[in-house]
Design a protein around this motif. Sequence first.
Motif, mmCIF file in Angstrom:
data_model
loop_
_atom_site.group_PDB
_atom_site.id
_atom_site.type_symbol
_atom_site.label_atom_id
_atom_site.label_comp_id
_atom_site.label_asym_id
_atom_site.label_seq_id
_atom_site.Cartn_x
_atom_site.Cartn_y
_atom_site.Cartn_z
ATOM 1 N N ALA A 1 -14.027 12.560 -10.761
ATOM 2 C CA ALA A 1 -13.715 11.170 -11.091
ATOM 3 C C ALA A 1 -12.235 11.011 -11.429
ATOM 4 N N GLN A 2 -11.701 11.944 -12.222
ATOM 5 C CA GLN A 2 -10.291 11.865 -12.588
ATOM 6 C C GLN A 2 -9.396 12.082 -11.370
ATOM 7 N N ALA A 3 -9.771 13.040 -10.514
ATOM 8 C CA ALA A 3 -8.975 13.285 -9.308
ATOM 9 C C ALA A 3 -8.984 12.070 -8.389
ATOM 10 N N ARG A 4 -10.155 11.449 -8.237
ATOM 11 C CA ARG A 4 -10.231 10.252 -7.391
ATOM 12 C C ARG A 4 -9.406 9.108 -7.979
ATOM 13 N N GLN A 5 -9.426 8.989 -9.291
ATOM 14 C CA GLN A 5 -8.658 7.928 -9.933
ATOM 15 C C GLN A 5 -7.157 8.108 -9.705
ATOM 16 N N GLN A 6 -6.660 9.316 -9.865
ATOM 17 C CA GLN A 6 -5.241 9.570 -9.668
ATOM 18 C C GLN A 6 -4.838 9.386 -8.203
ATOM 19 N N THR A 7 -5.669 9.890 -7.297
ATOM 20 C CA THR A 7 -5.358 9.761 -5.878
ATOM 21 C C THR A 7 -5.408 8.305 -5.426
ATOM 22 N N ALA A 8 -6.411 7.565 -5.915
ATOM 23 C CA ALA A 8 -6.526 6.159 -5.537
ATOM 24 C C ALA A 8 -5.338 5.356 -6.061
ATOM 25 N N ALA A 9 -4.892 5.650 -7.280
ATOM 26 C CA ALA A 9 -3.736 4.942 -7.828
ATOM 27 C C ALA A 9 -2.477 5.245 -7.015
ATOM 28 N N ALA A 10 -2.302 6.516 -6.638
ATOM 29 C CA ALA A 10 -1.138 6.888 -5.826
ATOM 30 C C ALA A 10 -1.212 6.257 -4.436
ATOM 31 N N ARG A 11 -2.405 6.192 -3.861
ATOM 32 C CA ARG A 11 -2.551 5.574 -2.545
ATOM 33 C C ARG A 11 -2.272 4.076 -2.607
ATOM 34 N N ALA A 12 -2.676 3.434 -3.692
ATOM 35 C CA ALA A 12 -2.392 2.003 -3.854
ATOM 36 C C ALA A 12 -0.888 1.759 -3.969
ATOM 37 N N ASP A 13 -0.203 2.623 -4.722
ATOM 38 C CA ASP A 13 1.262 2.490 -4.828
ATOM 39 C C ASP A 13 1.938 2.680 -3.470
ATOM 40 N N ALA A 14 1.454 3.636 -2.696
ATOM 41 C CA ALA A 14 2.040 3.865 -1.373
ATOM 42 C C ALA A 14 1.799 2.670 -0.449
ATOM 43 N N SER A 15 0.608 2.100 -0.498
ATOM 44 C CA SER A 15 0.319 0.926 0.341
ATOM 45 C C SER A 15 1.183 -0.261 -0.069
ATOM 46 N N ARG A 16 1.354 -0.442 -1.378
ATOM 47 C CA ARG A 16 2.191 -1.545 -1.839
ATOM 48 C C ARG A 16 3.652 -1.336 -1.418
ATOM 49 N N ALA A 17 4.145 -0.113 -1.496
ATOM 50 C CA ALA A 17 5.526 0.169 -1.079
ATOM 51 C C ALA A 17 5.704 -0.072 0.414
ATOM 52 N N ASP A 18 4.705 0.315 1.226
ATOM 53 C CA ASP A 18 4.793 0.055 2.664
ATOM 54 C C ASP A 18 4.805 -1.443 2.956
ATOM 55 N N ALA A 19 3.988 -2.197 2.219
ATOM 56 C CA ALA A 19 3.954 -3.647 2.417
ATOM 57 C C ALA A 19 5.285 -4.284 2.013
ATOM 58 N N GLU A 20 5.885 -3.805 0.932
ATOM 59 C CA GLU A 20 7.182 -4.334 0.507
ATOM 60 C C GLU A 20 8.268 -4.004 1.527
ATOM 61 N N LEU A 21 8.175 -2.847 2.148
ATOM 62 C CA LEU A 21 9.145 -2.489 3.186
ATOM 63 C C LEU A 21 9.026 -3.429 4.374
ATOM 64 N N ALA A 22 7.790 -3.676 4.818
ATOM 65 C CA ALA A 22 7.593 -4.604 5.942
ATOM 66 C C ALA A 22 8.061 -6.008 5.583
ATOM 67 N N SER A 23 7.770 -6.433 4.346
ATOM 68 C CA SER A 23 8.216 -7.756 3.906
ATOM 69 C C SER A 23 9.739 -7.834 3.838
ATOM 70 N N THR A 24 10.384 -6.761 3.420
ATOM 71 C CA THR A 24 11.851 -6.734 3.354
ATOM 72 C C THR A 24 12.456 -6.853 4.737
ATOM 73 N N ASP A 25 11.879 -6.172 5.720
ATOM 74 C CA ASP A 25 12.383 -6.271 7.094
ATOM 75 C C ASP A 25 12.339 -7.716 7.592
ATOM 76 N N VAL A 26 11.226 -8.384 7.351
ATOM 77 C CA VAL A 26 11.086 -9.781 7.806
ATOM 78 C C VAL A 26 12.061 -10.684 7.051
ATOM 79 N N ARG A 27 12.134 -10.496 5.731
ATOM 80 C CA ARG A 27 12.998 -11.361 4.917
ATOM 81 C C ARG A 27 14.470 -11.211 5.293
ATOM 82 N N LEU A 28 14.924 -9.982 5.484
ATOM 83 C CA LEU A 28 16.326 -9.768 5.833
ATOM 84 C C LEU A 28 16.671 -10.377 7.182
ATOM 85 N N ALA A 29 15.770 -10.234 8.148
ATOM 86 C CA ALA A 29 16.023 -10.826 9.465
ATOM 87 C C ALA A 29 16.140 -12.351 9.367
ATOM 88 N N ILE A 30 15.266 -12.960 8.571
ATOM 89 C CA ILE A 30 15.314 -14.415 8.404
ATOM 90 C C ILE A 30 16.601 -14.826 7.689
#
Length: 407
Positions: free
Chosen positions: A295-324
């Motif tokens: 349970a603890q391992a899944r919690q830590q991994t899930a939190a890290a995966r959520a942070d990675a997904s959010r960072a990827d989304a922010e990168l994609a959003s930054t690309d669009v925003r800068l182009a605009i």
Amino acid sequence: MAPMKRTRRFCLNLAVTASLALGIAAARAQGLSDAFERAWARYPLASSLDARDAEARARAEVAAGMTPGPAAASLSALSDRLNRNRGAQKWEAEVGVPLWLPGQRAARQAHARSVIVDVHAQAAALRLLVAGEVRATWWELAAARNARDSALLRVGTARTLESDVLRRFEAGELARTDANLARNERLAAEAEALDARTAVLAAEAKYRTLTGVEAPNLLPAEDRAPETTSLRDHPERVAAATASDVARAALLVASRSRREAPELAVRVERDRGDGAEPFSNAIGLKVTIPFSSDAQARQQTAAARADASRADAELASTDVRLAIEVERARAALEAAQRQLATAQRRRELTAENLQWIERSFALGETDLTTLLRVRATALEAQALDARQRVARDAARSQLYQALGVLP
């Protein structure tokens, strides 16, 4: 005498050349780039970057160590002095060190390297943010000074007109209403100039707060052309990319750290049964392997995966925003250039009309109301031309800002 004159002339030319060189150097030293460097040196968050860099490098040193943590030592002693008191004694000493889990050391080293890169990328993005503040303050001050100069020009012409009208009124050529109109125009111009001076003082105070120095007399525009700059090198885009790398490296660390670190210990024992027996010595090894909590391992991994997904989304959003932002800045610059051309043409036409009306008024063929209306139109066109020049230069700076180019 001739040699002395030539010597004096040479010294004078040398002094003039030196003065021009010093003036040029002073003008360059007080440009937008110098203002940016001064503002960056005073920026509150800039001082924390060294501490963040030191923390990241310390993290890298820990990841490069032979063990994930420091060693620990323990010492214990037993005796029967409080009950039988026969001389029984026992001493135990233990030194233990934690061990890396499989793949954990490499994962933490990769994470530490990505953090170091991210610190430098965040610093570059922060510098660009400060550059944006400096550019906005720079052109805000330029616009305020422009408005003040236009207001002072209106005051000067209004006073000249009032003097002429009063002279002709006293000569009986104009009515009292014309004198009152001229006086009212002068008072309105002086009130506008007072507001413009106040705005300049506020803009200069803002510049002084940002840079720590007085604003220069001249505010030159940026004149380079970075149209070929790639957005992949934009500081904000690089910062978002490095943040994504850090998040993915943290996910890898979490996947390699599903349990606490095992521990290897060396134990030494020295004991005797009673006072008549000699001490006996023993040495041994101890390995401690913590169990994994799913349970603890899944919690830590899930939190890290959520942070990675959010960072990827922010990168994609930054690309669009800068182009605009770049597209919008280019369009704003093109519009400002077209508006400047229109304002220049309008200034020329209104100035020509004003010359004809002034001549007509001097000959008594045009009334004061018409002159004031044409004069106000000419002054407005001249002020608009000056505003559009500042707007054109500010739009060019905004394009540089959108492209991620520092002053």
